[in-house]
Design an enzyme around this catalytic site. Structure first.
Site, mmCIF file in Angstrom:
data_model
loop_
_atom_site.group_PDB
_atom_site.id
_atom_site.type_symbol
_atom_site.label_atom_id
_atom_site.label_comp_id
_atom_site.label_asym_id
_atom_site.label_seq_id
_atom_site.Cartn_x
_atom_site.Cartn_y
_atom_site.Cartn_z
ATOM 1 N N ASP A 76 -7.054 4.168 -4.506
ATOM 2 C CA ASP A 76 -7.698 3.982 -3.195
ATOM 3 C C ASP A 76 -8.340 5.342 -2.881
ATOM 4 O O ASP A 76 -8.621 6.106 -3.824
ATOM 5 C CB ASP A 76 -6.661 3.551 -2.134
ATOM 6 N N LYS A 100 0.876 -1.182 0.000
ATOM 7 C CA LYS A 100 0.000 0.000 0.000
ATOM 8 C C LYS A 100 0.905 1.221 0.000
ATOM 9 O O LYS A 100 2.020 1.174 0.506
ATOM 10 C CB LYS A 100 -0.873 0.028 1.261
HETATM 11 P P1 NDP Z 1 -13.029 7.514 -2.691
HETATM 12 O O1 NDP Z 1 -11.963 8.520 -2.452
HETATM 13 O O2 NDP Z 1 -13.579 7.333 -4.040
HETATM 14 O O3 NDP Z 1 -14.257 7.779 -1.707
HETATM 15 C C1 NDP Z 1 -14.081 7.814 -0.327
HETATM 16 C C2 NDP Z 1 -15.403 8.153 0.333
HETATM 17 O O4 NDP Z 1 -15.277 7.958 1.739
HETATM 18 C C3 NDP Z 1 -15.817 9.602 0.137
HETATM 19 O O5 NDP Z 1 -17.212 9.692 0.154
HETATM 20 C C4 NDP Z 1 -15.190 10.272 1.371
HETATM 21 O O6 NDP Z 1 -15.817 11.481 1.762
HETATM 22 C C5 NDP Z 1 -15.405 9.214 2.423
HETATM 23 N N1 NDP Z 1 -14.366 9.346 3.443
HETATM 24 C C6 NDP Z 1 -13.029 9.310 3.257
HETATM 25 N N2 NDP Z 1 -12.383 9.509 4.413
HETATM 26 C C7 NDP Z 1 -13.337 9.683 5.341
HETATM 27 C C8 NDP Z 1 -13.304 9.937 6.727
HETATM 28 N N3 NDP Z 1 -12.148 10.060 7.392
HETATM 29 N N4 NDP Z 1 -14.502 10.038 7.370
HETATM 30 C C9 NDP Z 1 -15.673 9.920 6.702
HETATM 31 N N5 NDP Z 1 -15.756 9.703 5.382
HETATM 32 C C10 NDP Z 1 -14.608 9.579 4.720
HETATM 33 O O7 NDP Z 1 -12.416 6.133 -2.128
HETATM 34 P P2 NDP Z 1 -12.883 4.638 -2.439
HETATM 35 O O8 NDP Z 1 -14.359 4.580 -2.628
HETATM 36 O O9 NDP Z 1 -11.985 4.083 -3.460
HETATM 37 O O10 NDP Z 1 -12.495 3.909 -1.062
HETATM 38 C C11 NDP Z 1 -13.414 3.737 0.009
HETATM 39 C C12 NDP Z 1 -12.948 2.618 0.922
HETATM 40 O O11 NDP Z 1 -12.878 1.395 0.169
HETATM 41 C C13 NDP Z 1 -11.560 2.783 1.529
HETATM 42 O O12 NDP Z 1 -11.551 2.165 2.810
HETATM 43 C C14 NDP Z 1 -10.658 1.991 0.594
HETATM 44 O O13 NDP Z 1 -9.473 1.568 1.220
HETATM 45 C C15 NDP Z 1 -11.576 0.821 0.283
HETATM 46 N N6 NDP Z 1 -11.288 0.057 -0.933
HETATM 47 C C16 NDP Z 1 -11.186 0.662 -2.148
HETATM 48 C C17 NDP Z 1 -10.966 -0.088 -3.291
HETATM 49 C C18 NDP Z 1 -10.941 0.520 -4.642
HETATM 50 O O14 NDP Z 1 -10.822 -0.247 -5.613
HETATM 51 N N7 NDP Z 1 -11.055 1.814 -4.803
HETATM 52 C C19 NDP Z 1 -10.772 -1.549 -3.206
HETATM 53 C C20 NDP Z 1 -10.974 -2.098 -1.892
HETATM 54 C C21 NDP Z 1 -11.207 -1.304 -0.808
HETATM 55 P P3 NDP Z 1 -15.068 12.891 1.549
HETATM 56 O O15 NDP Z 1 -15.259 13.200 0.096
HETATM 57 O O16 NDP Z 1 -15.751 13.820 2.461
HETATM 58 O O17 NDP Z 1 -13.623 12.673 1.909
HETATM 59 O O1 2IT Z 2 -7.812 -1.842 -0.883
HETATM 60 C C1 2IT Z 2 -7.747 -2.300 -2.045
HETATM 61 O O2 2IT Z 2 -7.862 -3.497 -2.272
HETATM 62 C C2 2IT Z 2 -7.538 -1.356 -3.149
HETATM 63 N N1 2IT Z 2 -7.491 -0.150 -2.914
HETATM 64 C C3 2IT Z 2 -7.349 -1.870 -4.540
HETATM 65 C C4 2IT Z 2 -5.914 -2.256 -4.770
HETATM 66 C C5 2IT Z 2 -5.563 -2.659 -6.188
HETATM 67 O O3 2IT Z 2 -4.379 -2.921 -6.393
HETATM 68 O O4 2IT Z 2 -6.432 -2.713 -7.064
#
Ligand code: NDP
Ligand code: 2IT
Length: 451
Positions: free
Chosen positions: A170, A130
């Site tokens: 992420d 990461k």
């Molecule tokens: P984005 O940046 O697209 O969206 C994040 C969302 O979460 C936004 O709505 C944001 O609101 C909110 N958020 C972020 N930080 C906080 C906080 N401290 N408190 C409250 N709300 C918060 O990220 P993703 O959708 O990609 O990621 C979301 C989660 O999923 C994370 O935990 C990530 O690690 C996990 N994940 C992502 C993957 C991917 O492929 N993208 C794969 C697997 C897991 P705001 O705009 O106000 O910051």
């Molecule tokens: O938390 C996760 O699994 C991700 N943010 C996706 C990682 C990736 O390499 O696609």
């Protein structure tokens, strides 16, 4: 857990905390895994002698670097960049990059640690990593985001490669950022390879990578529900977040006949009892992905919705909860409120969104609870499929990728059931995912000796 296993966990955690002081999120993630594994480790002399868990909890390499860049006013700004290369026993390091002001070593070590087990569960050959920065993309111009990404990649490029370490998105890193990062990588290294995933469809990206995490979480939920003779159709769903994962979880849950009633961001949440249908979701995607607005604006646009500032959606009655925002966003009291309001299924789209207290409540009530490392593995699995397509210099159809994603999620569910079924017949998906992920990585480490 018996006394011997309990003592193993406490001794192990005391050593870990002494070596990594102050890293609360990292301690939390490791303790959960250690508790699942202790009963197996105490009966296995080889796992103990070879110190497999001790080695898994020590990153193979951590890179920390300065990221200087010029803002639109011509001033110098300085951020800190990181890459935690946790484990390469079963494949090249693989994992996302996070840009958020809260990013620090503890958060990235917990994420890289979780990623190692998650990637093993996908069955694809990927190690765990990461990275990220404390850069805050909010309020920055496209030009500033590009300048930052270029400076970040100028250092990161020495440490990554298609057979070494393959980053992706992420929090705060989506299609726009991957584009800028890839452009700079290609310029500096003079190679067009699959070193980043989440690329655009026209330049090496896989169909369905943007959708994959949210879709995969819903496919996992479908499997859990089916095991109890239930379906998504007709269920009320609470989702937190409104970013990549939340958006596509909302899309798939709606396609499967559920009614999604909440979305959120770090400022508050909206409750729309009539449901966030396809047209409303299209508005959210435009609001968030193009205008980079706030979820509050949804309630201005749709009078059926109410906006609750500085609050999280877990007080709203639902059948299924999908936390899709960030770590530790659902605590013990909120878990109890979900249970009291009739929620029976919690599937983590985010990484470690439930606190240990919340997980205790879910377990106590024998709820269907899927931990992130199993339920959100569809994202990195589709990244693995993107690497595969890049190596073959081919692109599959969306249907083919969806079929593979679906099969991978079904298989992860099956191994969780295999390793996590309790004496009473219920499934402990936390133990199932931890044990199944660990076995694969541990066996590879045992075969490869003391490295
Ligand atoms: P984005 O940046 O697209 O969206 C994040 C969302 O979460 C936004 O709505 C944001 O609101 C909110 N958020 C972020 N930080 C906080 C906080 N401290 N408190 C409250 N709300 C918060 O990220 P993703 O959708 O990609 O990621 C979301 C989660 O999923 C994370 O935990 C990530 O690690 C996990 N994940 C992502 C993957 C991917 O492929 N993208 C794969 C697997 C897991 P705001 O705009 O106000 O910051
Ligand atoms: O938390 C996760 O699994 C991700 N943010 C996706 C990682 C990736 O390499 O696609």
């Amino acid at each position: 857990m018996n006394e011997q296993a309990r003592k193993y966990v406490e001794d192990f955690m005391n050593r870990l905390i002494a070596r990594n002081p102050g890293e609360q999120e990292f301690h939390q993630a490791v303790r959960e895994v250690a508790e699942s594994l202790a009963p197996h480790i105490v009966t296995s002399p080889v796992l103990q002698q070879m110190k497999v868990l001790d080695r898994i909890a020590e990153p193979e390499r951590v890179v920390i670097f300065r990221v200087p860049w010029l803002n639109d006013r011509g001033e110098i700004e300085i951020n800190r960049g990181y890459r935690v290369q946790m484990n390469s026993a079963i494949g090249p390091y693989k994992g996302g990059i996070r840009f958020h002001p809260s990013v620090n070593l503890s958060i990235l070590k917990f994420l890289a640690f979780e990623q190692t087990f998650k990637n093993a569960l996908t069955t694809l050959p990927m190690g765990g990593a990461k990275g990220g920065s404390d850069f805050n993309p909010k309020g920055k111009s496209d030009n500033e985001v590009m300048k930052f990404c270029q400076s970040f990649m100028t250092e990161l490029q020495r440490h990554i490669g298609q057979d070494t370490d393959v980053p992706a998105g992420d929090i705060g890193v989506g299609g726009r950022e991957i584009g800028y990062l890839y452009g700079q990588y290609k310029r500096l290294r003079d190679e067009f390879t699959g070193t980043l995933t989440g690329k655009g469809r026209d330049w090496g990206g896989s169909p369905l990578r943007p959708e994959a995490t949210g879709y995969g979480a819903c496919y996992f939920a479908e499997e859990m529900l089916a095991a109890r003779g239930e379906k998504f159709a007709g269920k009320r769903v609470c989702i937190s977040g409104s970013g990549n994962v939340a958006q596509y979880a909302c899309e798939k849950a709606t396609q499967l006949g559920a009614r999604v009633v909440t979305l959120s961001d770090s400022s508050g949440f909206i409750h729309d009892p009539e449901g966030i249908d396809t047209a409303k979701l299209a508005y959210v995607m435009e609001l968030k992905n193009i205008f980079r607005g706030r979820i509050r604006e949804y309630a201005d646009r749709y009078p059926s919705a109410t906006y609750y500032p500085n609050a999280r959606p877990w007080s709203i009655p639902c059948d299924i909860a999908l936390p899709c925002a960030t770590q530790n966003e659902l605590n013990g009291a909120e878990a109890q409120a979900l249970v009291d309001n009739g929620c029976r299924c919690i599937v983590e789209g985010a990484n470690m969104p439930s606190t240990p207290d919340a997980i205790r409540v879910f377990r106590q009530h024998r709820l269907l609870f899927a931990p992130g490392k199993a339920a959100n593995a569809g994202g990195v699995a589709t990244s693995g499929l993107e690497m595969c397509q890049n190596s073959m210099r081919l692109q599959w159809t969306p249907e083919e990728v969806d079929q593979r994603l679906h099969a991978i999620m079904r298989n992860i569910h099956a191994v969780c059931v295999h390793y996590g079924t309790r004496a009473d017949g219920s499934v402990d998906y936390v133990a199932g995912a931890n044990i199944a992920g660990f076995m694969k990585v541990a066996n590879a480490m045992l075969a490869q000796g003391c490295v």
